[in-house]
Every structure is written in structure tokens, then in C-alpha cells.
Design a protein around this motif. Structure first.
Motif, PDB file in Angstrom:
ATOM      1  N   LEU A   1      42.938 -15.281   8.254  1.00 42.40           N
ATOM      2  CA  LEU A   1      44.135 -14.448   8.125  1.00 42.40           C
ATOM      3  C   LEU A   1      45.381 -15.283   7.869  1.00 42.40           C
ATOM      4  O   LEU A   1      46.264 -14.872   7.107  1.00 42.40           O
ATOM      5  N   TYR A   2      45.465 -16.440   8.475  1.00 43.57           N
ATOM      6  CA  TYR A   2      46.568 -17.379   8.216  1.00 43.57           C
ATOM      7  C   TYR A   2      46.574 -17.762   6.736  1.00 43.57           C
ATOM      8  O   TYR A   2      47.615 -17.736   6.074  1.00 43.57           O
ATOM      9  N   LEU A   3      45.406 -18.091   6.203  1.00 44.63           N
ATOM     10  CA  LEU A   3      45.315 -18.450   4.784  1.00 44.63           C
ATOM     11  C   LEU A   3      45.589 -17.242   3.887  1.00 44.63           C
ATOM     12  O   LEU A   3      46.180 -17.384   2.813  1.00 44.63           O
ATOM     13  N   ALA A   4      45.187 -16.054   4.324  1.00 45.67           N
ATOM     14  CA  ALA A   4      45.455 -14.833   3.547  1.00 45.67           C
ATOM     15  C   ALA A   4      46.958 -14.581   3.461  1.00 45.67           C
ATOM     16  O   ALA A   4      47.467 -14.176   2.406  1.00 45.67           O
ATOM     17  N   LEU A   5      47.679 -14.807   4.550  1.00 45.12           N
ATOM     18  CA  LEU A   5      49.133 -14.632   4.539  1.00 45.12           C
ATOM     19  C   LEU A   5      49.774 -15.624   3.571  1.00 45.12           C
ATOM     20  O   LEU A   5      50.626 -15.254   2.758  1.00 45.12           O
ATOM     21  N   ALA A   6      49.346 -16.876   3.621  1.00 46.51           N
ATOM     22  CA  ALA A   6      49.887 -17.886   2.704  1.00 46.51           C
ATOM     23  C   ALA A   6      49.601 -17.513   1.246  1.00 46.51           C
ATOM     24  O   ALA A   6      50.475 -17.619   0.382  1.00 46.51           O
ATOM     25  N   GLU A   7      48.391 -17.047   0.982  1.00 46.58           N
ATOM     26  CA  GLU A   7      48.027 -16.659  -0.383  1.00 46.58           C
ATOM     27  C   GLU A   7      48.817 -15.441  -0.847  1.00 46.58           C
ATOM     28  O   GLU A   7      49.245 -15.361  -2.003  1.00 46.58           O
ATOM     29  N   ALA A   8      49.042 -14.487   0.048  1.00 53.81           N
ATOM     30  CA  ALA A   8      49.833 -13.301  -0.307  1.00 53.81           C
ATOM     31  C   ALA A   8      51.258 -13.693  -0.673  1.00 53.81           C
ATOM     32  O   ALA A   8      51.845 -13.129  -1.608  1.00 53.81           O
ATOM     33  N   LEU A   9      51.825 -14.656   0.032  1.00 50.26           N
ATOM     34  CA  LEU A   9      53.157 -15.152  -0.335  1.00 50.26           C
ATOM     35  C   LEU A   9      53.137 -15.788  -1.722  1.00 50.26           C
ATOM     36  O   LEU A   9      54.037 -15.568  -2.536  1.00 50.26           O
TER      37      LEU A   9
END
Length: 145
Positions: A105-113
Motif C-alpha cells: 500500500l505504501y508503494l501504491a500510494l507512491a505510484e498513484a502520486l
């Protein structure tokens, strides 16, 4: 998910003395995935962070977003944002997502940004990190979603 946003002039994160991520003007985003969180929540939190109007406009008012001003983001995982301090003096962290879920989820947030057009650097999940920052304002915002 929980996030603590700090408007920064600059920020960096190091592991074992080596800088692994840094940003100039923009946001330092400390993020924690909570038990039951989803990738949809990660995307929504990223969008909120990118569009939050906490940067100065020409008149000095907080009226511009990270997207408006072209700032970067340093995203750092911080499971201690899940701290429960309601009993005793030792915080509990049982509300945090399991590490494998938290990392995803941390990586998903970074990717969404990134998908929104933000320049993103990250820390190293699970590592003992040293975070340095120059807080601009200071402006610090708590987000939950």
C-alpha cells in the motif's frame, strides 16, 4: 491509511548513512497502512495530498496544491503512525497492516502520486531510516482515509 504531510523546502531519507531518497520544495509524506486498508484508499490519499491547497500563491496565501506548484514528494513508510497510546506508557501498533500489506500500500500510494505527475522519491520500507527536512512554514497536516 494515515499520512502526516509536511510542507518542506527540502527533505531526504538515509539508510546506513546513504541517501536513498530526497526532494526539493514539496512534501514529505510519512505514511502508514492500517489493517483493512485497500489500494483504492492509497490512491485516494495520494490524490488528496497532491491536490491539498497548502502552498503559497503570489499573495502569500495557502491557495496552491503540490500539482499547481510542481513540487516533489518524499514518501516514507512509518508504521508508528498506527500507535495506540490510550493505555499505559507503551504504544501499541496492532492496528497497523501486516508488513507485506503495508509495503504494497505504501508503494501504491507512491505510484498513484507518480501517475498524477508528481516527482516521487521514497525511503526503504522496513529499514532504520534517518529523515532530514526543512519544514516550510511550518505546515504539517494529518490525513486519514
Amino acid at each position: 491509511m494515515r499520512a502526516l504531510l509536511q510542507r518542506v523546502s527540502e527533505a531526504s531519507v538515509s539508510v546506513a548513512g546513504e541517501v536513498v531518497g530526497q526532494t526539493g520544495p514539496g512534501l514529505l509524506i510519512l505514511v502508514c497502512a492500517m489493517e483493512g486498508d485497500t489500494a483504492k484508499q492509497a490512491g485516494a490519499l495520494a490524490a488528496k495530498a497532491a491536490k491539498l491547497r497548502i502552498f503559497r500563491d503570489e499573495a502569500g496565501k495557502m491557495n496552491r496544491s503540490l500539482l499547481d506548484c510542481g513540487g516533489g514528494a518524499l514518501v516514507v513508510s512509518q508504521f508508528t503512525l498506527a500507535a495506540d497510546t490510550s493505555r499505559g506508557n507503551r504504544p501499541g501498533f496492532s492496528a497497523a497492516a501486516r508488513p507485506e500489506v503495508g509495503e504494497a500500500l505504501y508503494l501504491a500510494l507512491a505510484e498513484a502520486l507518480r501517475e498524477l505527475g508528481v516527482r516521487v522519491a521514497t525511503g526503504r520500507f522496513g529499514a532504520d531510516m534517518a529523515v532530514a527536512l526543512v519544514n516550510d512554514g511550518p505546515v504539517t497536516i494529518w490525513l486519514e482515509g
